[in-house]
Write an enzyme that holds these catalytic residues in place. Structure first.
Site, PDB file in Angstrom:
ATOM      1  CE1 TYR A 124     -63.620   3.434  73.994  1.00  0.00           C
ATOM      2  CE2 TYR A 124     -64.165   2.202  75.968  1.00  0.00           C
ATOM      3  CZ  TYR A 124     -64.108   2.295  74.592  1.00  0.00           C
ATOM      4  OH  TYR A 124     -64.557   1.266  73.824  1.00  0.00           O
ATOM      5  CD  GLN A 255     -67.239  -5.278  92.778  1.00  0.00           C
ATOM      6  OE1 GLN A 255     -67.887  -4.319  93.195  1.00  0.00           O
ATOM      7  NE2 GLN A 255     -66.523  -5.211  91.677  1.00  0.00           N
ATOM      8  CG  HIS A 258     -69.111  -4.991  88.196  1.00  0.00           C
ATOM      9  ND1 HIS A 258     -69.621  -4.058  87.328  1.00  0.00           N
ATOM     10  CD2 HIS A 258     -69.203  -4.442  89.426  1.00  0.00           C
ATOM     11  CE1 HIS A 258     -70.003  -2.987  88.010  1.00  0.00           C
ATOM     12  NE2 HIS A 258     -69.773  -3.192  89.284  1.00  0.00           N
ATOM     13  CG  HIS A 323     -65.822  -0.697  95.360  1.00  0.00           C
ATOM     14  ND1 HIS A 323     -65.610  -1.439  94.217  1.00  0.00           N
ATOM     15  CD2 HIS A 323     -66.288   0.514  94.942  1.00  0.00           C
ATOM     16  CE1 HIS A 323     -65.929  -0.716  93.154  1.00  0.00           C
ATOM     17  NE2 HIS A 323     -66.340   0.471  93.561  1.00  0.00           N
ATOM     18  CD  GLU A 410     -27.282  19.890  92.607  1.00  0.00           C
ATOM     19  OE1 GLU A 410     -27.749  20.329  91.542  1.00  0.00           O
ATOM     20  OE2 GLU A 410     -27.986  19.363  93.498  1.00  0.00           O
ATOM     21  CG  HIS A 415     -28.084  25.931  87.292  1.00  0.00           C
ATOM     22  ND1 HIS A 415     -27.658  25.387  86.113  1.00  0.00           N
ATOM     23  CD2 HIS A 415     -29.357  25.471  87.475  1.00  0.00           C
ATOM     24  CE1 HIS A 415     -28.626  24.622  85.608  1.00  0.00           C
ATOM     25  NE2 HIS A 415     -29.663  24.659  86.419  1.00  0.00           N
TER      26      HIS A 415
END
Lengths: 428, 428
Positions: A124, A255, A258, A323, A410, A415
């Protein structure tokens, strides 16, 4: 600007707070768009494009010849700059390739891990005033290196129904397979469910406004992965007395431009530096074209004096900046001990904008303290690792008993049986 | 069992569908518990523990001496089995460690990528009938190897207010730092917000029922990362005529006993094999203790005949199984071309339960087709990568012009300035 001197640990929480984003009041809209795109496909995407972007389109797909034409409109200087940036991004992300990991954990038990590309991904790219063609490089180059087969790009059309030429140029250069003139919630919904013309993807990348951010979060409910949760961009600079106040101010302002919700923080062990940076910000701010945005962001900025590097580091790790610029005599101390940051910029000649465009590192990074748990986008963001195991008869004899005991403990008898039936055959 | 012969591509979508899970009707409850735990902390956790687990506790934290005592109750045989499994898991995850990646992308532009541990993580271990101490190994061992400082474990108390002894033994063995007797939504909420006694963590791992799954999803809205979205466990077996029908049936049943919503699929290029596996399932099912669960899951299972390996592979990549067993003469074809799977088990002597417990691979894997975009849990799940860059004067001269042109083209003048101000100083 808030100047804060020697904050106590109790203040750290407030310092680390980001501006709250009210998202609840748009959840209804995002849900509604998703529902309609799921049900009506392209028809709904068209409707929302008319509604939100005020444009009627014949087709969402940007045709090859339209891309060719757009490429011709990009200046040679910009093409050259993009090519240089793309080369550095490719070098750095290519170096991130890893080998298959193979181990025989027990005699006869061979385990390995291999990475495979995510087959189909969506990028996007926001439209609007700042056409972020640099983000196309940051996402499409590693996707191509990873081996993603289908790289779909969605970006909102402008009032004339077009996408910025530099975005199309970058898309072509980096191997994007299809570009669609669709933006906002409807773009994310289309890539989540697929429509007649826009394919469903497995993972969606890229920045966006709060509508896109919330749409990406909703997409995860429908089984689509996303790069990371997004928030307003942030910069934290640590500068001791060896730093250049004018350089630091220029970074903080880069910065701040922005958006009004950008986060800008200076931490310094020099009261002189704090004062000088504050002055330099005022000087440089006045000549910026985006000064209205920047000055509002600067209003919320914090310039903090702390007495020691150690305390500075602890506060930085608590804040977890997207940053992090470090201009300090003892830079190694910060490099070695930084725990939470998206990307780190070291020394007086490493402005943050280098990483935004051309150093080679990725600029899609975790904001809002998410660097405590998330990586920025990197080659692995486009891959997933699969584990493999091959056990010989001897291998199963070596570990089978342990599996039987554990499975039984368990309460999972079937299993255990899957091992017992094989061990029995081996013994016979 | 549904036996499907030569499905067309149109049928693939139906074959790949998982049982729908209705989650909307519990969203209100999950939101409510989160809100109360956020506001009232421990008091709310206590209240919900009484309400859902029917037990009143003096303290959530399991004391060291209680852990010691529990360890004494674990049999020597089980301890030995757990130790063997832990050793293999440690060997395989330790092999996943990666080196720092360093590149000079352009002369004077040094970029590198380093991984750092997520400082504080939370493990959710379900209680109930199957005490999943194996999951403790799968999560705590790589967390410890990664260097996570705080490894918090939450597991619901039983009616006597205790946690299963084997879970506590595994937690101690693997270096879990704190164990809390808290389960369900309230456990996830407590690790999301932090309470007086339970710390806030940055990432939550582990399986759970639909309440826990939804709670983890909600946690991401509050800035906490999660391992992956969870769903019912799945197994897809590919078996050609070289496979052993009894072994295959035992594997399908080991998956089926997990829950009535478990997914069990056989794909075979041999009609004979399909028939024999169906017979073997009936034979083996009757003697299982959990046969009621298993037989309900088996009802929804699909045994599919396809004519070629190629078609089988394509269907498998479309289904994207969590566990994929391949018992085939041409096993290399499948190993080399599998794109989407969590973990792959190769050959007649590699039951899926080997990976569940003791081969060394991780058993926390993407279900529900998520292996198209997600990796299973691995060492990197407990780390994040940070990028670094250090640019020299020469480096900035090499790439500064490109940054200036790109920043200007994106309309970000302050980004350009941060470079220009430095280039000017270098020239003077």
């Amino acid at each position: 600007m808030k100047i804060i001197t020697e904050p106590t640990r109790i203040d750290w929480e407030t310092i680390s707070e980001r501006p709250t984003q009210a998202i609840n009041n748009i959840e209804g809209l995002v849900n509604e768009v998703f529902e309609q795109v799921k049900k009506e496909g392209d028809a709904a995407v068209s409707k929302f494009t008319e509604q939100f972007d005020k444009v009627e389109l014949d087709a969402f797909l940007v045709a090859d010849n339209a891309i060719e034409k757009a490429c011709q409109r990009v200046s040679e200087a910009l093409k050259k700059a993009i090519t240089l940036a793309a080369a550095n991004i490719e070098i750095f992300h290519n170096a991130q390739k890893t080998e298959k990991v193979t181990v025989e954990t027990t005699q006869g038990v061979k385990c390995w891990q291999e990475k495979r590309p995510i087959s189909s991904i969506g990028l996007y790219i926001p439209g609007g005033t700042a056409p972020l063609f640099s983000t196309v490089l940051m996402l499409a180059i590693p996707a191509k290196l990873a081996g993603c087969k289908e790289i779909v790009l969605c970006s909102p059309p402008n009032a004339n129904g077009n996408i910025n030429a530099a975005i199309l140029y970058a898309a072509k250069l980096c191997g994007v397979t299809k570009v669609y003139k669709v933006g906002g919630i409807q773009a994310v919904a289309a890539m989540t469910f697929g429509t007649e013309s826009i394919p469903k993807v497995s993972k969606i990348f890229g920045p966006g406004n709060q509508f896109v951010t919330l749409a990406k979060q909703l997409a995860t409910k429908f089984g689509v992965a996303i790069d990371m949760p997004a928030g307003p961009s942030e910069l934290l600079v640590f500068a001791d007395k060896s730093a250049n106040a004018a350089f630091v101010a220029s970074d903080l302002l880069s910065q701040a431009e922005h958006g009004v919700d950008s986060q800008v923080i200076l931490i310094s062990t020099s009261k002189e530096m704090v004062k000088n940076v504050a002055l330099e910000i005022q000087n440089q701010l006045s000549v910026l074209p985006r000064k209205e945005i920047a000055s509002e962001a600067i209003l919320n900025s914090k310039l903090i004096y702390v007495p020691t590097n150690k305390e500075a580091l602890e506060l930085i790790n608590e804040y977890a900046p997207e940053h992090f610029i470090v201009c300090a005599e003892e830079e190694r101390f910060f490099i070695e001990n930084i725990e939470n940051a998206g990307s780190v910029f070291i020394g007086n000649y490493t402005p943050e904008s280098a990483g935004d465009y051309a150093s080679g590192t990725n600029h899609t990074l975790p904001t809002n303290g998410f660097s405590k748990a998330y990586s920025g986008v990197n080659l692995d963001s486009f891959l997933k690792s699969i584990t493999f195991q091959k056990i010989s008869k001897i291998g199963l004899q070596n570990i089978g008993g342990a599996i039987e005991i554990m499975a039984e403990a368990e309460g999972l008898q079937a299993h255990k049986n899957a091992v017992s039936i094989r061990l029995k055959e081996i013994r016979n």
